[in-house]
Design a protein around this motif. Structure first.
Motif, PDB file in Angstrom:
ATOM      1  N   LEU A 190       0.778  -1.591  -0.064  1.00 23.35           N
ATOM      2  CA  LEU A 190       0.195  -0.205   0.219  1.00 23.35           C
ATOM      3  C   LEU A 190       1.060   1.486   0.350  1.00 23.35           C
ATOM      4  N   GLU A 191       1.727   1.683   0.582  1.00 29.32           N
ATOM      5  CA  GLU A 191       2.898   2.308   0.716  1.00 29.32           C
ATOM      6  C   GLU A 191       3.235   2.243  -0.259  1.00 29.32           C
ATOM      7  N   THR A 192       4.106   1.675  -0.835  1.00 28.94           N
ATOM      8  CA  THR A 192       4.677   1.308  -2.497  1.00 28.94           C
ATOM      9  C   THR A 192       3.941   2.391  -3.154  1.00 28.94           C
ATOM     10  N   PHE A 193       2.615   1.745  -3.154  1.00 32.82           N
ATOM     11  CA  PHE A 193       1.244   2.340  -4.364  1.00 32.82           C
ATOM     12  C   PHE A 193       0.874   3.726  -4.531  1.00 32.82           C
ATOM     13  N   TYR A 194       0.917   4.088  -3.218  1.00 33.48           N
ATOM     14  CA  TYR A 194       0.748   5.349  -3.145  1.00 33.48           C
ATOM     15  C   TYR A 194       1.746   6.102  -2.936  1.00 33.48           C
ATOM     16  N   ARG A 195       2.963   5.858  -2.726  1.00 33.77           N
ATOM     17  CA  ARG A 195       4.047   7.060  -3.371  1.00 33.77           C
ATOM     18  C   ARG A 195       4.674   6.582  -4.954  1.00 33.77           C
ATOM     19  N   THR A 196       4.038   5.735  -5.322  1.00 35.38           N
ATOM     20  CA  THR A 196       4.539   5.289  -6.759  1.00 35.38           C
ATOM     21  C   THR A 196       3.745   6.450  -7.766  1.00 35.38           C
ATOM     22  N   PHE A 197       2.277   6.387  -7.299  1.00 33.74           N
ATOM     23  CA  PHE A 197       1.148   6.856  -8.183  1.00 33.74           C
ATOM     24  C   PHE A 197       0.533   8.562  -7.704  1.00 33.74           C
ATOM     25  N   ALA A 198       0.997   8.740  -6.469  1.00 30.21           N
ATOM     26  CA  ALA A 198       0.395   9.683  -5.937  1.00 30.21           C
ATOM     27  C   ALA A 198       0.851  11.242  -6.924  1.00 30.21           C
ATOM     28  N   PRO A 199       1.978  10.773  -7.194  1.00 32.09           N
ATOM     29  CA  PRO A 199       2.169  11.716  -7.775  1.00 32.09           C
ATOM     30  C   PRO A 199       1.637  12.622  -9.454  1.00 32.09           C
ATOM     31  N   TYR A 200       0.580  10.940  -9.673  1.00 34.15           N
ATOM     32  CA  TYR A 200      -0.407  10.903 -10.822  1.00 34.15           C
ATOM     33  C   TYR A 200      -1.657  11.016 -10.664  1.00 34.15           C
ATOM     34  N   GLY A 201      -2.084  11.557  -9.637  1.00 31.78           N
ATOM     35  CA  GLY A 201      -3.481  12.400  -8.937  1.00 31.78           C
ATOM     36  C   GLY A 201      -4.135  10.951  -7.958  1.00 31.78           C
ATOM     37  N   LEU A 202      -3.483   9.656  -8.124  1.00 30.96           N
ATOM     38  CA  LEU A 202      -4.048   9.271  -7.003  1.00 30.96           C
ATOM     39  C   LEU A 202      -4.774   9.172  -5.487  1.00 30.96           C
ATOM     40  N   THR A 203      -4.987   9.711  -4.970  1.00 32.91           N
ATOM     41  CA  THR A 203      -5.389   9.674  -3.281  1.00 32.91           C
ATOM     42  C   THR A 203      -4.941   8.525  -2.153  1.00 32.91           C
ATOM     43  N   GLU A 204      -4.478   9.132  -1.379  1.00 31.32           N
ATOM     44  CA  GLU A 204      -4.466   8.042  -0.104  1.00 31.32           C
ATOM     45  C   GLU A 204      -5.853   7.289   0.296  1.00 31.32           C
ATOM     46  N   ASN A 205      -6.868   8.484   0.158  1.00 27.91           N
ATOM     47  CA  ASN A 205      -8.296   7.366   0.837  1.00 27.91           C
ATOM     48  C   ASN A 205      -8.489   6.715  -0.093  1.00 27.91           C
ATOM     49  N   SER A 206      -7.688   6.698  -1.078  1.00 23.71           N
ATOM     50  CA  SER A 206      -9.004   5.465  -2.593  1.00 23.71           C
ATOM     51  C   SER A 206      -7.584   4.198  -2.568  1.00 23.71           C
ATOM     52  N   LEU A 207      -6.713   3.684  -1.362  1.00 23.46           N
ATOM     53  CA  LEU A 207      -6.578   2.529  -1.102  1.00 23.46           C
ATOM     54  C   LEU A 207      -7.792   2.438  -0.244  1.00 23.46           C
ATOM     55  N   GLN A 208      -8.067   0.922  -0.572  1.00 20.53           N
ATOM     56  CA  GLN A 208      -9.410   0.941   0.646  1.00 20.53           C
ATOM     57  C   GLN A 208      -8.386  -1.523   0.547  1.00 20.53           C
ATOM     58  N   PRO A 209      -8.323  -1.317   1.738  1.00 17.12           N
ATOM     59  CA  PRO A 209      -7.778  -3.143   2.194  1.00 17.12           C
ATOM     60  C   PRO A 209      -8.909  -3.452   3.033  1.00 17.12           C
ATOM     61  N   ALA A 210      -9.689  -4.780   2.146  1.00 13.94           N
ATOM     62  CA  ALA A 210     -11.302  -5.526   2.357  1.00 13.94           C
ATOM     63  C   ALA A 210     -11.047  -6.344   3.093  1.00 13.94           C
ATOM     64  N   TYR A 211     -12.282  -7.091   3.274  1.00 16.60           N
ATOM     65  CA  TYR A 211     -11.720  -8.172   4.169  1.00 16.60           C
ATOM     66  C   TYR A 211     -12.974  -8.868   3.596  1.00 16.60           C
ATOM     67  N   GLY A 212     -12.937 -10.205   2.008  1.00 17.07           N
ATOM     68  CA  GLY A 212     -14.352 -10.648   2.286  1.00 17.07           C
ATOM     69  C   GLY A 212     -13.934 -11.888   1.431  1.00 17.07           C
ATOM     70  N   MET A 213     -15.420 -13.016   0.885  1.00 16.50           N
ATOM     71  CA  MET A 213     -15.063 -13.673   0.686  1.00 16.50           C
ATOM     72  C   MET A 213     -16.867 -14.177  -0.023  1.00 16.50           C
ATOM     73  N   ALA A 214     -16.830 -15.740  -1.053  1.00 16.59           N
ATOM     74  CA  ALA A 214     -17.654 -15.574  -1.200  1.00 16.59           C
ATOM     75  C   ALA A 214     -19.108 -16.222  -1.012  1.00 16.59           C
ATOM     76  N   GLU A 215     -18.438 -16.669   0.396  1.00 16.26           N
ATOM     77  CA  GLU A 215     -19.995 -17.006   1.627  1.00 16.26           C
ATOM     78  C   GLU A 215     -20.126 -16.037   1.958  1.00 16.26           C
ATOM     79  N   ALA A 216     -19.792 -14.617   1.530  1.00 12.88           N
ATOM     80  CA  ALA A 216     -20.471 -13.623   2.393  1.00 12.88           C
ATOM     81  C   ALA A 216     -21.056 -13.388   1.124  1.00 12.88           C
TER      82      ALA A 216
END
Length: 553
Positions: free
Chosen positions: A295-321
């Motif tokens: 996440l940190e590398t992704f934000y650091r790499t692409f923030a200069p191209y308009g990516l916002t830190e809030n867009s990075l959304q770690p989530a938890y899920g599964m087919a059963e849900a």
């Protein structure tokens, strides 16, 4: 909640479309047109299965308009859709065909919808193995059938049997009704604070729950969706990213490995000229352990191209849900805790570690339960744990399955009071879920429980490993318990051996684990599921053969 077909057709708009950016022919299909085509496909399916009991429909195609049309046609008939995997994650055609035949038999599939995307050779083997009990419909060669379609049935009708990818066991069919799916899609879009201008981009295979349900969530909200095949994104990540940035997509769900791939590709290939990521509102990271460094590398790499830190959304899920269980607030940045990895066993109360501590492990928050979902932490005996205590993650709610298709009640993964046992371990902290690993991936060495995910991350982070895939596996020579780690690398000879020794030293220093052997293997050697999870049973057999050959040699 309504039948899925009813929800899509009720919310369709003139501007709503399925975009296929990689297609040279018909790169845009308006949703009203898609529904009209789906009804014609439904008539063809109905002709094949008229008065037959096996009204379950397999979908065996690569991502594309035919796949989506086949799914919608199945819904229109009140039949049950069974998304079928493609061969890419299997060790050869025989393993794939056997796997497919087992699903067809287990689900009782009456017809499989296909196109020309699978290849003639493998399709011939599939048809030979499955036999005459199941029919095949070439979706692009349909004949016209002027048949009356049935009225839509209640929402408790079985809509989908979603077979899990089987990273630690044989795949099982998750039974999901139209009610489950509709509630799950609503939970997903509400948790993301969905906007009229939003659209999901999807490259993950549609037979995977992440691909399937993110696409459907766009359609039921009257939004457009952008669809690629996995190869479009995996083979040319920077080219794909440039196309993605110019598409209507504002949201994307992908496993952690894909964000690693974008990071490494940006470093090796450079950023595409004119890249603008300012419209990328949701970059959901799920389906495998989420790594803070990614996440940190992704934000650091692409923030200069308009990516916002809030867009990075770690989530938890599964087919059963029906995909989503927890996700962060889309207006907040991701959070993590640096924890003492020796205090992450079942029943342990987590303890913060110093940033410099070799025993420290960063665990990323996957956010709070989405609407219509509840989460609790428990042990194997049903005792519930307070916040900060590690245990099994259990869930309940309207999007959650009633069980696996065809399994007896005694083999269903539910507690006596009806909560689904996920088999994942984690804890709650300030109401947010932190996932620490998989119960079946806990390896015991000399009485100490060690997460396979911890070992793999340390190995992958070894200088020179370039964050390639790794698999940590239990091993015993009949006398002592130990661990073997397969580590993919393009290095050879003495360089590969030096890398394995460096990884072994790092694992020993970080985990106090001396009984470990690291085996360097070629890239693409470690078997994995479509979402990137290691197929541990197959990988263990690989490791056994390598160790036997090494000892004999």
């Amino acid at each position: 909640m309504p039948h899925i077909w009813a929800a899509i057709s009720a919310n369709e708009t003139d501007g709503q479309a399925l975009y296929l950016p990689a297609q040279e022919v018909e790169s845009v299909v308006k949703v009203p047109t898609l529904l009209e085509r789906a009804e014609k496909t439904a008539q063809a399916i109905q002709h094949l299965l008229w008065n037959q009991e096996r009204q379950r429909v397999g979908i065996l195609m690569a991502n594309g308009e035919p796949w989506v049309r086949g799914l919608l046609a199945t819904f229109r008939l009140n039949f049950t859709a069974v998304p079928l995997p493609l061969p890419v994650a299997f060790a050869g055609p025989e393993a794939y065909v056997s796997h497919l035949a087992r699903i067809v038999k287990d689900a009782g599939i009456g017809v499989i919808i296909v196109d020309d995307s699978l290849g003639r050779g493998i399709m011939r083997r599939v048809k030979e193995r499955i036999g005459g009990g199941c029919q095949f419909l070439e979706i692009n060669e349909e004949k016209g059938y002027a048949a009356m379609l049935p009225p839509l049935e209640p929402a408790d009708t079985l809509a989908i049997i979603q077979y899990t990818s089987g990273s630690t066991s044989a795949p099982k069919g998750v039974s999901l009704t139209h009610e489950n799916v509709s509630q799950g899609l609503l939970s997903l879009t509400e948790s993301l604070e969905w906007r009229p201008s939003d659209a999901f981009g999807v490259w993950v295979p549609l037979f995977h729950d992440m691909g399937l349900f993110t696409l459907l969530s766009s359609l039921v909200r009257g939004s457009s969706a952008c669809l690629w095949r996995p190869a479009d994104a995996i083979r040319n990540p920077m080219e794909w990213l440039s196309i993605f940035s110019n598409s209507p997509a504002t949201a994307l769900g992908a496993p952690n490995f894909f964000y690693d791939l974008l990071n490494s590709s940006a470093l090796s290939q450079g950023i595409p000229k004119g890249l603008d990521l300012s419209s990328w509102r949701i970059a959901a990271n799920a389906a495998e352990p989420v790594q803070e460094r990614t996440l940190e590398t992704f934000y650091r790499t692409f923030a200069p191209y308009g990516l916002t830190e809030n867009s990075l959304q770690p989530a938890y899920g599964m087919a059963e849900a029906t995909l989503i269980v927890t996700t962060p607030n889309p207006s907040s940045a991701f959070r993590s805790l640096n924890l003492d990895r020796t205090k992450l066993g079942i029943g342990d109360t987590v303890a913060l570690a110093k940033e410099s501590s070799p025993a420290g492990r960063s665990v990323v928050s996957c956010g709070r339960p989405v609407p219509n979902m509840q989460v609790r932490i428990s042990d194997e005996h049903g005792s519930f744990f307070a916040e900060g205590c590690v245990g099994e993650i259990q869930i309940c709610g309207e999007p959650v399955t009633d069980g696996y298709f065809g399994l007896s009640p005694a083999h269903q993964p539910f507690t006596p009071d009806g909560w689904l046992r996920t088999g994942d371990l984690g804890f709650l902290w300030d109401g947010e879920l932190y996932v620490t690993g998989r119960l079946k991936n806990m390896i015991t060495v000399r009485g100490t429980n060690i997460y396979a995910e911890d070992v793999e991350e340390i190995a992958r982070s070894t200088p020179g490993a370039n964050h390639r895939r790794a698999a940590a596996l239990p091993w015993s020579d009949g006398e002592a318990e130990s661990m073997v780690v397969l580590l993919e690398t393009s290095l050879e000879g003495s360089e590969a051996e030096a890398l394995s020794q460096a990884a072994r030293h790092r694992i020993n220093a970080g985990l106090g684990l001396s009984l470990v052997e690291v085996i360097p293997v070629r890239p693409q050697t470690i078997p994995h599921t479509s979402s990137g999870k290691v197929k541990r049973g197959v990988a263990l057999e690989q490791a056994r053969q390598m160790l036997v050959a090494k000892n004999v040699g």
